[in-house]
Scaffold this active site. Structure first.
Site, PDB file in Angstrom:
ATOM      1  N   HIS A 185       0.837  -1.204   0.000  1.00  0.00           N
ATOM      2  CA  HIS A 185       0.000   0.000   0.000  1.00  0.00           C
ATOM      3  C   HIS A 185       0.866   1.245   0.000  1.00  0.00           C
ATOM      4  CE1 HIS A 185       0.598  -0.521   4.430  1.00  0.00           C
ATOM      5  NE2 HIS A 185       0.717   0.790   4.384  1.00  0.00           N
ATOM      6  N   GLU A 222      -3.766   3.706   1.767  1.00  0.00           N
ATOM      7  CA  GLU A 222      -4.073   3.831   3.191  1.00  0.00           C
ATOM      8  C   GLU A 222      -4.222   5.309   3.528  1.00  0.00           C
ATOM      9  OE1 GLU A 222      -1.314   3.770   7.009  1.00  0.00           O
ATOM     10  OE2 GLU A 222      -1.499   1.768   6.143  1.00  0.00           O
ATOM     11  N   HIS A 266       3.663  11.804  -6.104  1.00  0.00           N
ATOM     12  CA  HIS A 266       2.258  11.616  -6.460  1.00  0.00           C
ATOM     13  C   HIS A 266       1.961  10.135  -6.657  1.00  0.00           C
ATOM     14  CE1 HIS A 266       4.291  11.890 -10.379  1.00  0.00           C
ATOM     15  NE2 HIS A 266       3.386  11.007 -10.765  1.00  0.00           N
ATOM     16  N   GLU A 280      -1.989  11.486 -10.488  1.00  0.00           N
ATOM     17  CA  GLU A 280      -1.807  11.493 -11.940  1.00  0.00           C
ATOM     18  C   GLU A 280      -2.812  10.548 -12.594  1.00  0.00           C
ATOM     19  OE1 GLU A 280       1.653  10.651 -15.301  1.00  0.00           O
ATOM     20  OE2 GLU A 280       2.088  10.310 -13.174  1.00  0.00           O
TER      21      GLU A 280
END
Length: 124
Positions: free
Chosen positions: A7, A56, A75, A117
């Site tokens: 994650h 998360e 990002h 993005e």
């Protein structure tokens, strides 16, 4: 020894605003939650329903100041099978913060200012 992505984590000021944003903008849904015994934090895991990778969201009870994202050069990227429809949806939401038409990508900004993005899926 092998490693796989599990994650990515970002901290959020308003958990419900973030949950609503990620559901509406990217279709991410809650797939897990951990609440600290003392109520000091909540972790919520979001999934796209098709991959094991999760996002998360961490909410800290005593946090009131916006997070310093620096130059926001970090990002998270998402692909879509319908780039034009996604662009129109995000445009209607008013969350597009940057476009690079020459590269065929754009970015949206979440309620805390994180950039996400958006790019088309690659044709095989």
């Amino acid at each position: 020894m092998n490693f796989r992505f599990a994650h990515n984590n970002i901290n959020v000021l308003n958990l419900q605003d973030s949950l609503d944003f990620y559901k509406e903008s990217l279709g991410l849904t809650e797939c897990g939650r951990k609440v600290a015994d003392d109520g000091s934090f909540i972790l919520v895991y979001l999934s796209d329903g098709s991959s094991e990778h999760q996002l998360e969201l961490t909410w800290l009870k005593d946090r009131t100041d916006a997070y310093d994202l620096g130059d926001n050069e970090i990002h998270i990227a998402f692909t879509t099978d319908n780039f034009e429809a996604a662009h129109e949806h995000h445009k209607a939401m008013g969350c597009i913060c940057y476009e690079n038409k020459a590269m065929g990508i754009y970015f949206i900004s979440d309620p805390d200012g994180y950039w996400l993005e958006i790019l088309p899926e690659k044709n095989s």
